[in-house]
Design an enzyme around this catalytic site. Structure first.
Site, mmCIF file in Angstrom:
data_model
loop_
_atom_site.group_PDB
_atom_site.id
_atom_site.type_symbol
_atom_site.label_atom_id
_atom_site.label_comp_id
_atom_site.label_asym_id
_atom_site.label_seq_id
_atom_site.Cartn_x
_atom_site.Cartn_y
_atom_site.Cartn_z
ATOM 1 C CB SER A 478 -0.960 -0.042 1.189
ATOM 2 O OG SER A 478 -1.953 0.945 1.094
ATOM 3 C CG ASP A 489 7.681 5.314 -11.090
ATOM 4 O OD1 ASP A 489 8.242 4.303 -11.548
ATOM 5 O OD2 ASP A 489 6.506 5.312 -10.665
ATOM 6 C CE LYS A 503 -4.780 -2.007 1.127
ATOM 7 N NZ LYS A 503 -4.855 -0.616 0.654
#
Length: 726
Positions: A478, A489, A503
């Site tokens: 999560s 990224d 998740k």
């Protein structure tokens, strides 16, 4: 959640369910079918009301937009039975056959607030459980033949249900025999083993006798909501309070950890800085036998459920509580000591972010690396909303730790350890990412209408602009995946570990009390229970619990969801946890993976040229590492043991197996200790805490040292910043 879409959804929920709640208590279900030979646990009006509301919330506001129908009813029944009796120790085939009559009716029953069917099933389970306990007391005293070549199947999940009481008795007999042979192999006398096991089953019987309708309702709702999706969860009032305290990393009370031991509430630890600690009147091992509020009368709490006792001891800060204590080392017949404490707000520092510094030598050069362990993404929203400038949160704690690492420890790099961090506050994941990037998108959220909102870090500047690493494992989920994904990224740091949980859904916590017409709460407060006593006298005392409802999905700035796939590390380690048993992709009701449009973000750097070299250097070390070799062996053996479902009940055979396994583990341990210059240990020796070695963390630090040599050989600033962090 503080996203606009979630706020709008909650407003609509309040409008829709407010009216529904007015009618919630009118329809009366059929009388509950009773189970003979057991004190039947019955549902109450509050639970009927909550059940109706949960059905409405799921059908109208769950991200899946699912209809609760016969198909869902069938799945709920199977899941509920499995949660009660996963290894088929208690129910008989005839019980399961009888439960078939409920297969296609639970959906309609739940919509009407009728909980009689699942409560009946639980009472059947309770009867079988009590039958097993009573059987155990007799079987413990029976003469055992530990030379017989019998086998005990401990994992019966894939076995058929027992067809008769006699078949079930044989399963139970072997279970008791297995427990006795385990104690015998440990070297204790037969009489002592019988005494130990009898005490164990008395404790189990006592725990079973304390089960109430809140326990049953929680189990029913778990089966229901998890059938919809793995992360839509209802919390009864006690569990809701615990959930919110865990999220806030704080509670109001005396500052002591408590445990139940032989029906007596015992202090297991005194929390530093709390009222109990400052008073010097309480110690670990003290037993609490009575509680009084302020100057009121004492209540005897011996034999109470632990949560009921804890509820009496906790309370608002500034209020007074008196305790009757039997000090550690004193007999229970001793005269109790009465102490008085004023409750305070207790901050759970041991469950908050922490730092340490390690120095790694690489090519003759030392690198000081700060390690920040983040156990969860927590935030005290109640304190923040009340305007407390010092409210507890992950980002605030980590910012202070980074400041110390920079100014005092003067580290060369920082590693964020998010292993076993199951997530928490999405807002905290965004804010924490902002400590390492200079403004920009962090995560994208898609709501029920398929509208995508980009959530950004809006604070200019960074708190740490040096080399950064992030450690993850299969239990990182999560919010951990949002943070790790954003760092990856943006090219802001190196991700090390194993593929994360996967998740990628967003839950909103909804207080069930806020959905219900106040007049209904007043009626519930005035209800009289079976004993003729008033439950409570005001609507504020009627607690309905809360639901964490899946209302959105989140996506990385690249547009990819972490759902199912998680985050793939740049440098991968073998997983210590079984990938085929733990993870979102193992959940049958989980949402699928998908993508949205890429957000407009500017990467900090392109680390791709360094990653292949880092992998190469890592693999070269692993080829020579005894730790790595043994870790791979341990994982393989663990996987092999997971496939085992039975054990021999022959004492000699079982002892040979145990001795062989213990000898193999001891040899491995001493091999590793020798490689670190530590003395060997013998069977039964206690390992010193300072001798424990975190191989994965140590190797991750070496990867960071490699990274600094490759990417930043001249010590240049790693991340360009603009402005100060405010």
């Amino acid at each position: 959640m503080d996203f606009k879409i979630v706020k709008e959804m909650l407003k609509k929920i309040l409008l829709v369910t407010f009216t529904a709640a007015v009618l919630a208590c009118h329809a009366a279900p059929q009388p509950q079918q009773l189970v003979q030979g057991v004190s039947n646990i019955m549902p109450d009006e509050k639970q009927a009301l909550v059940c109706k509301e949960i059905v409405a919330l799921i059908e109208n506001y769950n991200y899946k937009k699912i209809k609760v129908n016969d198909s869902i009813s069938s799945l709920v029944l199977d899941k509920y039975i499995k949660e009660l009796d996963p290894y088929k120790y208690y129910f008989q085939a005839s019980d399961i056959k009888e439960f078939e009559k409920f297969r296609n009716s639970l959906d309609d029953n739940f919509r009407n607030g009728d909980l009689n069917a699942p409560f009946y099933i639980f009472n059947v389970y309770l009867k079988r459980y009590n039958e097993f306990i009573n059987f155990a007391f007799t079987e413990i005293k029976a003469k055992q033949n530990f030379n017989a070549n019998e086998t005990y199947v401990f994992d019966r999940e894939k076995m058929p249900w027992a067809k008769s009481k006699a078949e079930l008795d044989d399963i139970w007999r072997k279970r008791i025999k297995y427990e006795l042979v385990n104690l015998k192999i440990a070297g204790t006398a037969e009489a002592k083993n019988q005494e130990t096991l009898t005490k164990r089953y008395r404790a189990l019987k006592s725990q079973a006798s304390k089960l109430n309708n809140q326990d049953v309702f929680q189990t029913i709702m778990d089966a229901f909501t998890e059938t919809i999706d793995p992360h839509t969860n209802y919390f009864n009032p006690a569990n809701a309070q615990q959930f919110n305290e865990d999220m806030a990393r704080s509670f109001e009370g005396i500052g002591a950890r408590l445990q139940l031991e032989n029906e007596i509430l015992k202090i297991s630890e005194v929390v530093p800085g709390g009222p109990a600690f400052k008073s010097k009147l309480l110690s670990a091992g003290d037993r609490i036998i009575g509680v009084a509020q302020g100057d009121g009368e004492f209540e005897d709490i011996i034999g109470w459920r632990i949560e009921n006792s804890v509820a009496k001891i906790k309370g608002p800060k500034g209020t007074k509580v008196r305790l009757k204590i039997i000090p550690v080392g004193k007999e229970m017949s001793s005269k109790p000591v009465i102490i008085e404490l004023v409750r305070e707000k207790i901050v759970m520092e041991d469950q908050s972010a922490k730092k340490k510094v390690q120095t790694i030598q690489s090519d003759g050069k030392p690198y000081k690396i700060g390690i920040i362990t983040v156990p969860a993404f927590y935030a005290d929203f109640k304190a923040a909303n009340a305007g407390d400038p010092n409210y507890k949160s992950t980002t605030r704690d980590v910012r202070l730790l980074i400041d110390t690492l920079k100014r005092l420890d003067k580290v060369d790099a920082i590693v964020m350890d998010l292993r076993a961090n199951g997530g928490g506050s999405l807002v905290e994941a965004i804010d924490l990412t902002g400590l390492f990037i200079n403004k920009g998108p962090v995560v994208q959220v898609k709501d029920l209408k398929n509208e995508v909102e980009v959530s950004e870090d809006t604070n200019p500047g960074v708190v740490w602009d040096g080399p950064l690493g992030v450690m993850v494992d299969r239990l990182s989920a999560s919010a951990s995946e949002i943070f790790a994904g954003a760092i990856q990224d943006y090219g802001r740091g190196i991700i090390m570990g194993t593929q994360t949980y996967g998740k990628g859904t967003v839950q909103s916590s909804i207080d069930m009390n806020k959905l219900v017409n106040p007049s209904i709460l007043q009626k519930l407060a005035a209800l009289v229970n079976k004993n003729g006593t008033i439950i409570k006298t005001g609507k504020e005392d009627v607690k309905l619990g809360q639901i964490n409802l899946t209302m959105a999905k989140f996506y990385r700035v690249t547009g990819s969801s972490t759902q199912h796939k998680g985050v793939l590390p740049d440098i991968q380690f073998p997983s210590l946890y079984p990938m085929d048993k733990i993870g979102e992709d193992t959940e049958p009701s989980a949402l699928p993976w998908d993508e949205v449009k890429k957000s407009d973000f500017a990467p900090v750097a392109d680390l791709t040229p360094f990653k292949s070299e880092l992998v190469k250097l890592h693999e070269q070390r692993m080829d020579k590492s005894p730790d790595y070799k043994i870790m791979v062996q341990d994982i393989a053996e663990s996987k092999k043991r997971e496939s085992e479902v039975s054990v021999p009940l022959n004492e000699a055979k079982l002892k040979v197996e145990r001795d062989s396994l213990e000898a193999k583990n001891l040899a491995r341990l001493n091999s590793l200790r020798a490689s670190r210059g530590l003395a060997p240990v013998k069977k039964g020796d206690k390992i010193k805490k300072e001798d424990n070695f975190d191989f994965i963390q140590n190797e991750s630090l070496k990867i960071m040292a490699d990274f600094m040599q490759l990417a930043n050989p001249k010590g240049k600033q790693f991340v360009k910043t603009t402005g100060e962090f405010k």
